[in-house]
Structures are given as C-alpha cells and as structure tokens.
Design a protein around this motif. Structure first.
Motif, PDB file in Angstrom:
ATOM      1  N   ASP A  70      -6.831  40.867 -16.306  1.00 19.47           N
ATOM      2  CA  ASP A  70      -7.472  42.025 -16.961  1.00 19.47           C
ATOM      3  C   ASP A  70      -6.532  43.121 -17.058  1.00 19.47           C
ATOM      4  OD1 ASP A  70      -7.358  42.616 -14.376  1.00 19.47           O
ATOM      5  OD2 ASP A  70      -9.439  42.839 -14.189  1.00 19.47           O
ATOM      6  N   GLY A  71      -5.373  43.144 -16.345  1.00 18.26           N
ATOM      7  CA  GLY A  71      -4.350  44.077 -16.635  1.00 18.26           C
ATOM      8  C   GLY A  71      -4.340  44.879 -15.705  1.00 18.26           C
ATOM      9  N   GLY A  72      -5.224  44.522 -14.512  1.00 23.04           N
ATOM     10  CA  GLY A  72      -5.125  45.470 -13.214  1.00 23.04           C
ATOM     11  C   GLY A  72      -3.989  45.033 -12.444  1.00 23.04           C
ATOM     12  N   ARG A  73      -3.941  45.315 -11.172  1.00 23.54           N
ATOM     13  CA  ARG A  73      -2.940  44.730 -10.173  1.00 23.54           C
ATOM     14  C   ARG A  73      -3.712  44.166  -9.325  1.00 23.54           C
ATOM     15  NH1 ARG A  73       2.200  44.907 -11.169  1.00 23.54           N
ATOM     16  NH2 ARG A  73       2.650  45.365  -9.114  1.00 23.54           N
ATOM     17  N   GLU A  74      -3.010  43.306  -8.688  1.00 26.92           N
ATOM     18  CA  GLU A  74      -3.557  42.115  -7.530  1.00 26.92           C
ATOM     19  C   GLU A  74      -2.667  41.762  -6.724  1.00 26.92           C
ATOM     20  OE1 GLU A  74      -4.903  38.763 -10.079  1.00 26.92           O
ATOM     21  OE2 GLU A  74      -3.107  37.882  -9.836  1.00 26.92           O
ATOM     22  N   VAL A  75      -2.883  41.327  -5.530  1.00 24.78           N
ATOM     23  CA  VAL A  75      -2.196  40.590  -4.597  1.00 24.78           C
ATOM     24  C   VAL A  75      -2.813  39.283  -4.186  1.00 24.78           C
ATOM     25  CG1 VAL A  75      -1.467  40.604  -1.991  1.00 24.78           C
ATOM     26  CG2 VAL A  75      -1.861  42.681  -3.125  1.00 24.78           C
ATOM     27  N   ALA A  76      -1.776  38.109  -4.545  1.00 24.43           N
ATOM     28  CA  ALA A  76      -2.348  36.828  -4.286  1.00 24.43           C
ATOM     29  C   ALA A  76      -1.364  36.289  -2.984  1.00 24.43           C
ATOM     30  CB  ALA A  76      -1.929  36.100  -5.555  1.00 24.43           C
ATOM     31  N   LEU A 137     -13.426  43.904  -2.067  1.00 16.98           N
ATOM     32  CA  LEU A 137     -12.398  44.053  -3.221  1.00 16.98           C
ATOM     33  C   LEU A 137     -12.968  43.193  -4.483  1.00 16.98           C
ATOM     34  CD1 LEU A 137      -9.116  43.925  -1.359  1.00 16.98           C
ATOM     35  CD2 LEU A 137     -10.061  46.050  -2.219  1.00 16.98           C
ATOM     36  N   GLY A 138     -14.217  42.421  -4.269  1.00 11.63           N
ATOM     37  CA  GLY A 138     -14.378  41.560  -5.505  1.00 11.63           C
ATOM     38  C   GLY A 138     -13.496  40.561  -5.609  1.00 11.63           C
ATOM     39  N   GLY A 139     -12.743  39.860  -4.725  1.00 10.87           N
ATOM     40  CA  GLY A 139     -11.839  38.869  -4.950  1.00 10.87           C
ATOM     41  C   GLY A 139     -12.152  37.691  -4.909  1.00 10.87           C
ATOM     42  N   SER A 140     -11.254  36.711  -4.930  1.00 11.47           N
ATOM     43  CA  SER A 140     -11.705  35.306  -5.315  1.00 11.47           C
ATOM     44  C   SER A 140     -10.715  34.377  -4.667  1.00 11.47           C
ATOM     45  CB  SER A 140     -11.581  34.929  -6.828  1.00 11.47           C
ATOM     46  OG  SER A 140     -10.210  35.183  -7.500  1.00 11.47           O
ATOM     47  N   VAL A 141     -11.226  33.014  -4.624  1.00 12.72           N
ATOM     48  CA  VAL A 141     -10.630  31.724  -3.904  1.00 12.72           C
ATOM     49  C   VAL A 141     -10.341  30.974  -4.858  1.00 12.72           C
ATOM     50  CG1 VAL A 141     -10.339  30.261  -2.023  1.00 12.72           C
ATOM     51  CG2 VAL A 141     -11.262  32.459  -1.433  1.00 12.72           C
ATOM     52  N   GLU A 142      -9.071  30.375  -5.100  1.00 10.28           N
ATOM     53  CA  GLU A 142      -8.863  29.121  -5.864  1.00 10.28           C
ATOM     54  C   GLU A 142      -8.946  27.773  -5.014  1.00 10.28           C
ATOM     55  OE1 GLU A 142      -5.380  28.753  -8.964  1.00 10.28           O
ATOM     56  OE2 GLU A 142      -4.806  27.903  -7.321  1.00 10.28           O
ATOM     57  N   LEU A 143      -9.753  27.074  -5.633  1.00 11.10           N
ATOM     58  CA  LEU A 143     -10.012  25.644  -5.121  1.00 11.10           C
ATOM     59  C   LEU A 143      -9.462  24.509  -6.092  1.00 11.10           C
ATOM     60  CD1 LEU A 143     -13.587  26.438  -3.728  1.00 11.10           C
ATOM     61  CD2 LEU A 143     -11.710  26.363  -2.270  1.00 11.10           C
ATOM     62  N   GLY A 155     -18.482  36.702  -3.739  1.00 13.05           N
ATOM     63  CA  GLY A 155     -19.724  36.809  -3.769  1.00 13.05           C
ATOM     64  C   GLY A 155     -20.667  35.411  -3.877  1.00 13.05           C
ATOM     65  N   GLU A 156     -19.915  34.518  -4.304  1.00 15.33           N
ATOM     66  CA  GLU A 156     -20.327  33.071  -3.989  1.00 15.33           C
ATOM     67  C   GLU A 156     -19.700  32.258  -3.237  1.00 15.33           C
ATOM     68  OE1 GLU A 156     -20.217  31.545  -8.253  1.00 15.33           O
ATOM     69  OE2 GLU A 156     -20.927  33.296  -9.275  1.00 15.33           O
ATOM     70  N   PHE A 157     -18.564  32.416  -2.639  1.00 15.16           N
ATOM     71  CA  PHE A 157     -17.670  31.798  -1.856  1.00 15.16           C
ATOM     72  C   PHE A 157     -18.290  31.435  -0.430  1.00 15.16           C
ATOM     73  CE2 PHE A 157     -14.110  30.872   0.935  1.00 15.16           C
ATOM     74  CZ  PHE A 157     -13.582  29.840   0.379  1.00 15.16           C
ATOM     75  N   PHE A 158     -19.074  32.621   0.045  1.00 16.17           N
ATOM     76  CA  PHE A 158     -19.413  32.610   1.307  1.00 16.17           C
ATOM     77  C   PHE A 158     -20.830  32.320   1.412  1.00 16.17           C
ATOM     78  CE2 PHE A 158     -15.914  35.825   1.588  1.00 16.17           C
ATOM     79  CZ  PHE A 158     -14.993  34.816   2.116  1.00 16.17           C
ATOM     80  N   VAL A 159     -21.345  31.305   1.725  1.00 16.95           N
ATOM     81  CA  VAL A 159     -22.837  30.771   1.596  1.00 16.95           C
ATOM     82  C   VAL A 159     -23.476  30.762   3.025  1.00 16.95           C
ATOM     83  CG1 VAL A 159     -22.134  29.554  -0.411  1.00 16.95           C
ATOM     84  CG2 VAL A 159     -22.159  28.415   1.769  1.00 16.95           C
ATOM     85  N   GLY A 160     -22.903  31.095   4.174  1.00 23.34           N
ATOM     86  CA  GLY A 160     -23.381  31.098   5.344  1.00 23.34           C
ATOM     87  C   GLY A 160     -22.517  31.224   6.431  1.00 23.34           C
ATOM     88  N   PRO A 161     -23.041  31.323   7.601  1.00 25.53           N
ATOM     89  CA  PRO A 161     -22.133  31.670   8.747  1.00 25.53           C
ATOM     90  C   PRO A 161     -21.280  30.214   9.019  1.00 25.53           C
ATOM     91  CG  PRO A 161     -24.327  31.163   9.677  1.00 25.53           C
ATOM     92  CD  PRO A 161     -24.228  31.237   8.132  1.00 25.53           C
ATOM     93  N   ALA A 172      -8.350  24.873  -0.895  1.00 27.59           N
ATOM     94  CA  ALA A 172      -8.091  26.097  -0.999  1.00 27.59           C
ATOM     95  C   ALA A 172      -6.703  26.604  -1.161  1.00 27.59           C
ATOM     96  CB  ALA A 172      -8.854  26.990   0.138  1.00 27.59           C
ATOM     97  N   THR A 173      -6.098  26.800  -2.334  1.00 31.13           N
ATOM     98  CA  THR A 173      -4.617  26.942  -2.446  1.00 31.13           C
ATOM     99  C   THR A 173      -4.263  28.481  -2.519  1.00 31.13           C
ATOM    100  OG1 THR A 173      -5.092  26.907  -4.871  1.00 31.13           O
ATOM    101  CG2 THR A 173      -4.386  24.885  -3.631  1.00 31.13           C
ATOM    102  N   ARG A 174      -5.010  29.432  -2.765  1.00 28.40           N
ATOM    103  CA  ARG A 174      -4.863  30.709  -2.666  1.00 28.40           C
ATOM    104  C   ARG A 174      -5.908  31.614  -2.936  1.00 28.40           C
ATOM    105  NH1 ARG A 174      -2.686  33.703  -8.287  1.00 28.40           N
ATOM    106  NH2 ARG A 174      -4.370  33.027  -9.632  1.00 28.40           N
ATOM    107  N   ALA A 175      -6.063  32.800  -2.248  1.00 26.83           N
ATOM    108  CA  ALA A 175      -6.876  33.828  -2.414  1.00 26.83           C
ATOM    109  C   ALA A 175      -6.297  35.086  -3.294  1.00 26.83           C
ATOM    110  CB  ALA A 175      -7.348  34.356  -1.073  1.00 26.83           C
ATOM    111  N   VAL A 176      -7.060  35.701  -3.907  1.00 25.45           N
ATOM    112  CA  VAL A 176      -6.771  36.987  -4.949  1.00 25.45           C
ATOM    113  C   VAL A 176      -7.536  38.202  -4.428  1.00 25.45           C
ATOM    114  CG1 VAL A 176      -6.537  37.757  -7.048  1.00 25.45           C
ATOM    115  CG2 VAL A 176      -5.936  35.415  -6.785  1.00 25.45           C
TER     116      VAL A 176
END
Length: 303
Positions: A70-76, A137-143, A155-161, A172-176
């Motif tokens: 989206d043109g913003g910056r990120e740390v992968a 941060l509203g990040g994500s995980v790549e599976l 917001g969808e990745f964590f579903v319970g304790p 899971a290969t990376r988090a952004v």
C-alpha cells in the motif's frame, strides 16, 4: 519429566518442510525456538507424533524493513528470526521502536536468544507481548502449505488462548508489522511479579499527532486481560486535545472500564483492571511525548 515418543524430522528446505507437514497432517508440531513447545512436551501438555525441526531453514532467519504493497513501511520477520535478532536490529528499531520496546519484556535474554517471534505468535499465548504488538499494529501472519499460501490479519489470527487459526499442514513463514503513518509515538509498559515472569497486565500504546500538535489518534493493546489480545481506541477521550493537555488518566479509566479480566492464582480481575487503567495512562503519556519529540525533529529538519 520427559516427552512421550515422537518421530523427528529435520528438513533442509522450506519445500521439504511443507512436504513433511502435508504427509504427517495434524499429528505434527513445528519446532523453531522451542521455548514454549519443549516445556509443554516435557509436562505432557503436548504430545505430537511428529516433530518437524525447521532450524535448518536459513532462508527464514531474517528481519527486513521495506515498503508495503500500500506504499507504507513495514517490518517483516521470518519464522527463524530470534527475538534477540528483532530486538537488536537497528533498522527495525529505527523504523518501528515498539518492537524493541515490547521485546525487552519477553522472558529473559537466554530465552530471547533462542525463541522466535513468529513461533511466539503461533503459540498465541494471551500473555505474550508480541501477540498484542501484532494486533495493535494491525499486522498479519503468512501461512504456507505445500500447495497454497494465505495471509491472515492479526484480528483473525488469534482465536483463543493458546490457539491460532493455523491449520494442519500449514507453516507460519513470516509476520509483517506495519509501521504507523504520521507522527506516531509508541510505548510498552507491564507489571509482573518477578522480572521475566508473564505479565499480570501489559499495555502497548500508539499516539498520533496532527500537524499542530493535537492528538489525532490513540490506541492501546493489552496482554493478560483476556483470551486474545485486546485492542481499544481511546481517541474519543483525547482526540483534538493539545498533546501537553490531553487527559491520559481519563483515557486510562475509559479503557479499563471496557475490559473484563478474569481472576486467577496470580491476580484478581479487579486488580488487573486497576493495573490496566494505570498502565494505559502511563503508556499513552510516554507515547505522546515520543510523538511530540518526533514532531520537533521533523520540524527542525525542515528549517
């Protein structure tokens, strides 16, 4: 105690690892840092039939700062990047200080030297600092699987304790971690019974200022107060207030009133709510001060 028997796999490439996971299905666990998995296996809380050791997948041992789609910056952060790697990475620290601010509270240096950030996210412990950082941060995980890949927002990745949405056969290969836009300061505060213990309550904060030094946005995320990381906006309390006049104590009360922490052997729910209010005010105040200093730096550079 010792773990029950299992079949050990040590793939040499990501493709090999995905192939093994496809073959063995839901009876497998992935071993990266092992700082959570191995104790659970020793206590017989986890008993996988297959253990897939990914420590030879050197291609996944990275921390990269770059431009997002989206043109913003990120740390992968790759799946084999240790907590200490992320904490000490100068480019990541400069771009996204919140990572290092939170990581210094993760257990002890010995564990940070071995444990992986992505592994911590997949473990999905609601007391884990990095779960809240990703959510804030509203990040994500790549599976990835042997045949497909998907990117899951926090917001969808964590579903319970101790439960993420990762499926059998997925790696899971990376988090952004997206870098917040604008003049945004950050902070992390928590209280634990002893240094290195899980937090009784922990708070991460982001405060964004507009061009004239007023609060344009303020968000907080919590650990140890619910089954998954809790993210709240407190902008309604402080928005448009000059940064040096914002009522952060009121913002803390506002946030605490919206939490429903439970009691356990470590603390009552009421005590956790009290801590949440105090730590929220403290974290927001510090984040706003850092945003103000960032603003001053930008203005100095433009003269």
């Amino acid at each position: 105690m010792k773990p029950p028997g299992f079949i050990y796999h040590r793939p040499e490439t990501v493709e090999d690892a995905l192939g093994v996971l496809a073959d063995v299905g839901p009876d497998a666990k992935v071993l990266a840092g092992g700082q959570s998995l191995v104790p659970m296996m020793n206590m017989r809380l986890a008993a996988p039939s297959h253990l897939v050791d990914v420590n030879r997948l050197a291609d996944l041992a990275y921390v990269r700062v770059g431009t997002a789609a989206d043109g913003g910056r990120e740390v992968a952060v790759g799946a084999l990047a240790r907590h200490a790697d992320v904490e000490r990475d100068e480019a990541a620290r400069a771009e996204l200080p919140l990572l290092a601010q939170a990581l210094r509270y993760v257990a002890h240096p010995t564990i940070r030297n071995r444990g992986t950030t992505v592994g911590s996210l997949v473990h999905a412990d609601p007391s884990g600092e990095m779960t809240a950082v990703l959510a804030l941060l509203g990040g994500s995980v790549e599976l990835r699987t042997a045949t497909a890949s998907r990117t899951v927002p926090a917001g969808e990745f964590f579903v319970g304790p101790l439960e993420s949405c990762a499926r059998a056969g997925e790696l899971a290969t990376r988090a952004v971690f997206p870098v917040p836009a604008g003049r945004t300061g950050s902070s992390w505060h928590e209280v634990a019974r002893r240094n290195g213990d899980y937090a009784v309550c922990g708070v991460g904060a982001l405060v964004t200022l507009d061009d004239v030094g007023r609060v344009a946005g303020a968000r907080v995320a919590y650990i140890s107060v619910g089954p998954v990381p809790e993210v709240l906006s407190v902008a309604d309390v402080v928005e448009q207030a000059p940064v040096d006049a914002a009522d952060w104590v009121a913002a803390g009360r506002y946030a605490a009133d919206r939490l429903e922490p439970e009691s356990d052997i470590h603390a009552t729910g009421e005590y956790r709510r009290h801590l949440a209010g105090v730590l929220t005010a403290r974290a927001l105040r510090e984040a706003s001060a850092r945003a103000a200093r960032l603003e001053e730096t930008i203005l100095e550079g433009s003269r």
